[in-house]
Design a protein around this motif. Structure first.
Motif, PDB file in Angstrom:
ATOM      1  N   PRO A  29      41.391  45.301  31.666  1.00 29.60           N
ATOM      2  CA  PRO A  29      40.592  44.178  31.148  1.00 29.60           C
ATOM      3  C   PRO A  29      40.542  44.210  29.621  1.00 29.60           C
ATOM      4  O   PRO A  29      40.739  45.259  29.013  1.00 29.60           O
ATOM      5  N   LEU A  83      40.161  32.217  32.483  1.00 31.01           N
ATOM      6  CA  LEU A  83      39.473  33.036  33.474  1.00 31.01           C
ATOM      7  C   LEU A  83      39.972  32.718  34.875  1.00 31.01           C
ATOM      8  O   LEU A  83      40.408  31.590  35.141  1.00 31.01           O
ATOM      9  N   GLY A 108      40.438  36.305  45.062  1.00 32.62           N
ATOM     10  CA  GLY A 108      41.176  37.165  44.151  1.00 32.62           C
ATOM     11  C   GLY A 108      42.593  36.682  43.986  1.00 32.62           C
ATOM     12  O   GLY A 108      43.031  35.747  44.666  1.00 32.62           O
ATOM     13  N   ARG A 125      46.987  39.397  31.202  1.00 30.91           N
ATOM     14  CA  ARG A 125      46.830  40.445  32.204  1.00 30.91           C
ATOM     15  C   ARG A 125      47.743  40.201  33.388  1.00 30.91           C
ATOM     16  O   ARG A 125      48.117  39.071  33.685  1.00 30.91           O
ATOM     17  N   LEU A 139      43.290  40.761  40.147  1.00 29.98           N
ATOM     18  CA  LEU A 139      42.185  40.155  39.402  1.00 29.98           C
ATOM     19  C   LEU A 139      41.222  39.481  40.357  1.00 29.98           C
ATOM     20  O   LEU A 139      41.613  39.046  41.449  1.00 29.98           O
ATOM     21  N   ALA A 140      39.968  39.361  39.924  1.00 36.17           N
ATOM     22  CA  ALA A 140      38.924  38.743  40.738  1.00 36.17           C
ATOM     23  C   ALA A 140      38.373  37.514  40.010  1.00 36.17           C
ATOM     24  O   ALA A 140      38.510  37.404  38.780  1.00 36.17           O
ATOM     25  N   ASP A 157      37.259  37.164  36.128  1.00 33.42           N
ATOM     26  CA  ASP A 157      37.991  38.064  35.226  1.00 33.42           C
ATOM     27  C   ASP A 157      38.757  37.265  34.182  1.00 33.42           C
ATOM     28  O   ASP A 157      39.385  36.255  34.504  1.00 33.42           O
ATOM     29  N   ILE A 194      41.945  36.420  32.141  1.00 35.12           N
ATOM     30  CA  ILE A 194      43.344  36.603  32.504  1.00 35.12           C
ATOM     31  C   ILE A 194      44.274  36.449  31.301  1.00 35.12           C
ATOM     32  O   ILE A 194      45.296  37.108  31.216  1.00 35.12           O
TER      33      ILE A 194
END
Length: 151
Positions: free
Chosen positions: A11, A37, A49, A84, A88-89, A92, A94
């Motif tokens: 993160p 996000l 996710g 990223r 991921l959730a 989060d 990105i």
């Protein structure tokens, strides 16, 4: 123009990059940022996710090329692109793009351009998880139309 690109699983802080972009410079009049996000909806209303995959090496080169092209189109001092990959959730961060320029207009336009090209040219693949099962996210016509504005 200073260009930084990072592909990472870790993160990043929402303030990521500001200090390194500014670095006590006095020639920067504007820093425009975009943070994308993970949403809890997309092709289904219950995304729980996602897995983001990429093509190592090619991804970095593509993002660097996009950043350089932005620097050719507008007067920029610095560009930072952090993306990223991995699991991921919802909620989060990105992707993070920071664009520094002497003037706000160049920074706003370049940031918009970078995101449009990143969405359509960078070799990333998203697989979302939902209660209905997993599925690969399809390319959107609207993303292509947005990128077409810059031709």
């Amino acid at each position: 123009m200073e260009l930084r690109v990072s592909i990472q699983t870790a993160p990043f802080d929402m303030a990521h990059g500001y200090a390194s972009v500014l670095d006590e410079r006095t020639d920067i009049g504007a820093v425009v940022s975009f943070t994308g996000l993970v949403r809890d909806f997309n092709e289904t209303p219950d995304v729980i996710g996602l897995t983001l995959e990429h093509y190592p090496g090619m991804t970095e080169r593509t993002l660097e090329a996009i950043g350089r092209e932005a620097g050719e189109r507008w007067a920029l001092n610095a560009v930072t692109i952090v993306h990223r990959v991995g699991e991921l959730a919802p909620g989060d961060p990105i992707v993070r793009v920071l664009v520094a320029s002497a003037h706000r207009r160049d920074a706003f336009l370049a940031c918009d351009f970078i995101m449009d090209y990143l969405k359509t040219q960078a070799p990333f693949w998203k697989k979302e998880r939902s209660a209905q099962g997993d599925y690969w996210v399809k390319e959107r016509d609207s993303d292509q139309q947005d990128a077409g504005r810059w031709s």
